[in-house]
Design a protein around this motif. Structure first.
Motif, PDB file in Angstrom:
ATOM      1  N   GLY A 185      16.348  11.110   8.063  1.00  0.00           N
ATOM      2  CA  GLY A 185      15.171  10.858   8.870  1.00  0.00           C
ATOM      3  C   GLY A 185      13.887  10.759   8.075  1.00  0.00           C
ATOM      4  N   GLY A 186      13.808  11.502   6.968  1.00  0.00           N
ATOM      5  CA  GLY A 186      12.592  11.486   6.174  1.00  0.00           C
ATOM      6  C   GLY A 186      12.230  10.109   5.649  1.00  0.00           C
ATOM      7  N   ASN A 187      13.242   9.310   5.316  1.00  0.00           N
ATOM      8  CA  ASN A 187      12.972   7.957   4.842  1.00  0.00           C
ATOM      9  C   ASN A 187      12.286   7.115   5.914  1.00  0.00           C
ATOM     10  OD1 ASN A 187      14.195   8.525   2.390  1.00  0.00           O
ATOM     11  ND2 ASN A 187      16.170   7.668   2.982  1.00  0.00           N
ATOM     12  N   TYR A 188      12.727   7.283   7.135  1.00  0.00           N
ATOM     13  CA  TYR A 188      12.190   6.478   8.224  1.00  0.00           C
ATOM     14  C   TYR A 188      10.821   7.009   8.669  1.00  0.00           C
ATOM     15  CZ  TYR A 188      16.799   4.443   8.184  1.00  0.00           C
ATOM     16  OH  TYR A 188      17.946   3.799   7.782  1.00  0.00           O
ATOM     17  N   ALA A 189      10.658   8.326   8.646  1.00  0.00           N
ATOM     18  CA  ALA A 189       9.353   8.896   8.979  1.00  0.00           C
ATOM     19  C   ALA A 189       8.293   8.417   7.989  1.00  0.00           C
ATOM     20  CB  ALA A 189       9.430  10.422   8.979  1.00  0.00           C
ATOM     21  N   ALA A 190       8.682   8.332   6.713  1.00  0.00           N
ATOM     22  CA  ALA A 190       7.738   7.897   5.685  1.00  0.00           C
ATOM     23  C   ALA A 190       7.344   6.436   5.855  1.00  0.00           C
ATOM     24  CB  ALA A 190       8.355   8.101   4.300  1.00  0.00           C
ATOM     25  N   GLY A 191       8.138   5.680   6.596  1.00  0.00           N
ATOM     26  CA  GLY A 191       7.836   4.274   6.783  1.00  0.00           C
ATOM     27  C   GLY A 191       7.067   3.955   8.049  1.00  0.00           C
ATOM     28  N   GLY A 227      14.965   9.801  -5.757  1.00  0.00           N
ATOM     29  CA  GLY A 227      14.656  10.352  -4.443  1.00  0.00           C
ATOM     30  C   GLY A 227      15.813  10.192  -3.466  1.00  0.00           C
ATOM     31  N   THR A 228      15.466  10.006  -2.201  1.00  0.00           N
ATOM     32  CA  THR A 228      16.489   9.942  -1.150  1.00  0.00           C
ATOM     33  C   THR A 228      16.619   8.545  -0.561  1.00  0.00           C
ATOM     34  OG1 THR A 228      14.876  10.613   0.531  1.00  0.00           O
ATOM     35  CG2 THR A 228      16.156  12.364  -0.539  1.00  0.00           C
ATOM     36  N   TYR A 236       3.830   0.613  11.673  1.00  0.00           N
ATOM     37  CA  TYR A 236       2.818   0.515  12.725  1.00  0.00           C
ATOM     38  C   TYR A 236       1.742  -0.494  12.338  1.00  0.00           C
ATOM     39  CZ  TYR A 236      -0.860   1.833  16.016  1.00  0.00           C
ATOM     40  OH  TYR A 236      -1.822   1.803  16.984  1.00  0.00           O
ATOM     41  N   LYS A 237       1.333  -0.449  11.082  1.00  0.00           N
ATOM     42  CA  LYS A 237       0.334  -1.404  10.599  1.00  0.00           C
ATOM     43  C   LYS A 237       0.836  -2.835  10.746  1.00  0.00           C
ATOM     44  CE  LYS A 237      -0.248  -2.006   6.141  1.00  0.00           C
ATOM     45  NZ  LYS A 237      -0.634  -1.794   4.723  1.00  0.00           N
ATOM     46  N   GLU A 262       0.837  -1.208   0.000  1.00  0.00           N
ATOM     47  CA  GLU A 262       0.000   0.000   0.000  1.00  0.00           C
ATOM     48  C   GLU A 262       0.872   1.258   0.000  1.00  0.00           C
ATOM     49  OE1 GLU A 262      -3.297   2.302   2.836  1.00  0.00           O
ATOM     50  OE2 GLU A 262      -2.429   0.384   3.470  1.00  0.00           O
ATOM     51  N   TYR A 263       1.738   1.372   0.985  1.00  0.00           N
ATOM     52  CA  TYR A 263       2.620   2.520   1.094  1.00  0.00           C
ATOM     53  C   TYR A 263       3.923   2.267   0.321  1.00  0.00           C
ATOM     54  CZ  TYR A 263      -0.389   3.718   5.084  1.00  0.00           C
ATOM     55  OH  TYR A 263      -1.456   4.009   5.888  1.00  0.00           O
ATOM     56  N   VAL A 264       4.625   3.358  -0.006  1.00  0.00           N
ATOM     57  CA  VAL A 264       5.954   3.235  -0.608  1.00  0.00           C
ATOM     58  C   VAL A 264       6.935   4.048   0.225  1.00  0.00           C
ATOM     59  CG1 VAL A 264       5.071   2.849  -2.936  1.00  0.00           C
ATOM     60  CG2 VAL A 264       5.616   5.185  -2.204  1.00  0.00           C
ATOM     61  N   ARG A 265       8.200   3.642   0.159  1.00  0.00           N
ATOM     62  CA  ARG A 265       9.238   4.300   0.943  1.00  0.00           C
ATOM     63  C   ARG A 265      10.073   5.246   0.102  1.00  0.00           C
ATOM     64  NH1 ARG A 265      14.518   3.179   1.084  1.00  0.00           N
ATOM     65  NH2 ARG A 265      15.735   3.901   2.877  1.00  0.00           N
ATOM     66  N   SER A 266      10.409   4.830  -1.126  1.00  0.00           N
ATOM     67  CA  SER A 266      11.304   5.644  -1.929  1.00  0.00           C
ATOM     68  C   SER A 266      11.062   5.397  -3.406  1.00  0.00           C
ATOM     69  CB  SER A 266      12.772   5.336  -1.586  1.00  0.00           C
ATOM     70  OG  SER A 266      13.066   3.988  -1.878  1.00  0.00           O
TER      71      SER A 266
END
Length: 354
Positions: A196-202, A189-190, A207-208, A181-185
């Protein structure tokens, strides 16, 4: 680099060495060095660990301009402190910095700062089996400016934390949820940086997965949701038909892990076939179905090697290696940790004594 040193007059109490967890405790001191445009990196210092003072308009707080690293120090049986490939982390933080327009840090400064800080807090390096001193270097943009721009002021900081196992499972196989569902990069991109942005996006996906009983997520590529990238906090490898396959780095979406590189080098010295290439989720699924997927594991500084015993692919749970740690996975873990803890001779020149 000259480093001024101010030692604490109020040492922290010793932690519970038997129950360290990961990242819960910090040591007595930290390293800080400043950067300003026109002057460069300056004012290197080791001071008592404590809060930072930042302007509320600091660029790092608004636009996430920061990079970081992770490496470890190990206490050997003959009372030495060893670092594992710190020069590789120095190179990687500069590669990350280039992408975020952060000024590069001389590699020798990076290594010297870590060695001197670890030396001052060497008593914080735990001695129990499977424990280590985690080292977190970071660079943050401190200039007070609400406009989006390349910052003119930064801080390079290093903090330390005595740690146990990253996963509660330890070396027991973990369950991984394949995130579709979600993507990281994405390419360009980075994803290849440690920011930190990579980890925040994950976090949402992680959590799911946690709510569903899984330790981590396995990311797919951001464009087609077809190719495997990496696990949330680790690179990933699969042993299929006797060959160890890991996603290639050329797309710029995957962090070039130091442990990943170390494992590939070890496998090559052992004569075990390896391949860095794009691997589809469908290929992995088919390998699991026809029993050619022999082992799977993650590689990273925090966990070193983390066996994967279960994959959830589109809601279908697939056991890997009968849910047990694979023979090769165990051999890799033993070889790496033997070098890191100084139990065998380091013929590859990876360790640096503090």
């Amino acid at each position: 680099m000259e480093i001024t040193k101010t030692l604490t007059t109020n040492p922290k109490p010793e932690p519970d060495w038997q129950n360290l967890g990961f990242g819960n405790v910090t040591t007595d001191h930290m390293f800080i060095m400043d950067y300003s445009e026109g002057r460069g990196w300056h004012d290197a210092r080791i001071i008592p660990y404590g809060p930072l003072s930042l302007d509320p308009a600091a660029i790092v707080l608004h636009y996430g301009v920061e990079v970081f690293e992770g490496l470890k120090a190990y206490h050997t049986e003959d009372d030495k402190i060893l670092l594992f490939r710190p020069q590789a982390n120095a190179r990687r933080i500069n590669n990350s910095s280039k992408r975020l327009c952060i000024p590069e840090l001389p590699e020798e400064y990076f290594v010297q700062a870590i060695k001197e800080l670890v030396d001052i807090d060497r008593n914080w390096t735990p001695k129990l089996p499977d424990t280590s001193l985690y080292i977190r270097p970071l660079i943050i943009a401190t200039e007070a400016q609400l406009g989006v721009k390349r910052a003119d002021e930064y801080k390079f900081i290093v903090i330390l934390s005595p740690v146990g196992a990253y996963y509660a499972e330890g070396l027991n196989p973990v369950k991984i949820f394949v995130e579709d569902e979600y993507v990281r990069s994405v390419r360009g991109g980075t994803g290849f940086t440690k920011c930190g942005g990579n980890y925040a996006a994950g976090l949402a996906a992680q959590y799911k997965a946690k709510q569903m009983g899984y330790s981590q997520v396995l990311w797919l590529d951001g464009a087609e949701r077809k190719y495997i990238d990496e696990v949330g906090t680790m690179n990933v490898m699969f042993k299929i038909n006797g060959e160890v396959i890991t996603p290639e780095l050329s797309g710029g979406t995957i962090l070039p892990g130091v442990t990943r590189d170390s494992v590939l080098q070890l496998l090559q010295t052992w004569g075990i076939p390896t391949c860095e290439r794009r691997i589809t989720l469908e290929e992995l699924h088919q390998a699991a179905q026809n029993n050619t997927l022999e082992e799977a594991f993650g590689t990273g500084t925090a966990a070193v090697i983390s066996p994967i015993g279960m994959l959830n692919i589109h809601g279908q749970e697939i056991a890997v290696s009968n849910g047990q740690i694979g023979q090769l996975t165990q051999k890799i873990y033993d070889a790496l940790t033997d070098i890191q803890w100084g139990r065998v001779a380091d013929t590859l020149g990876w360790t640096v004594e503090v």
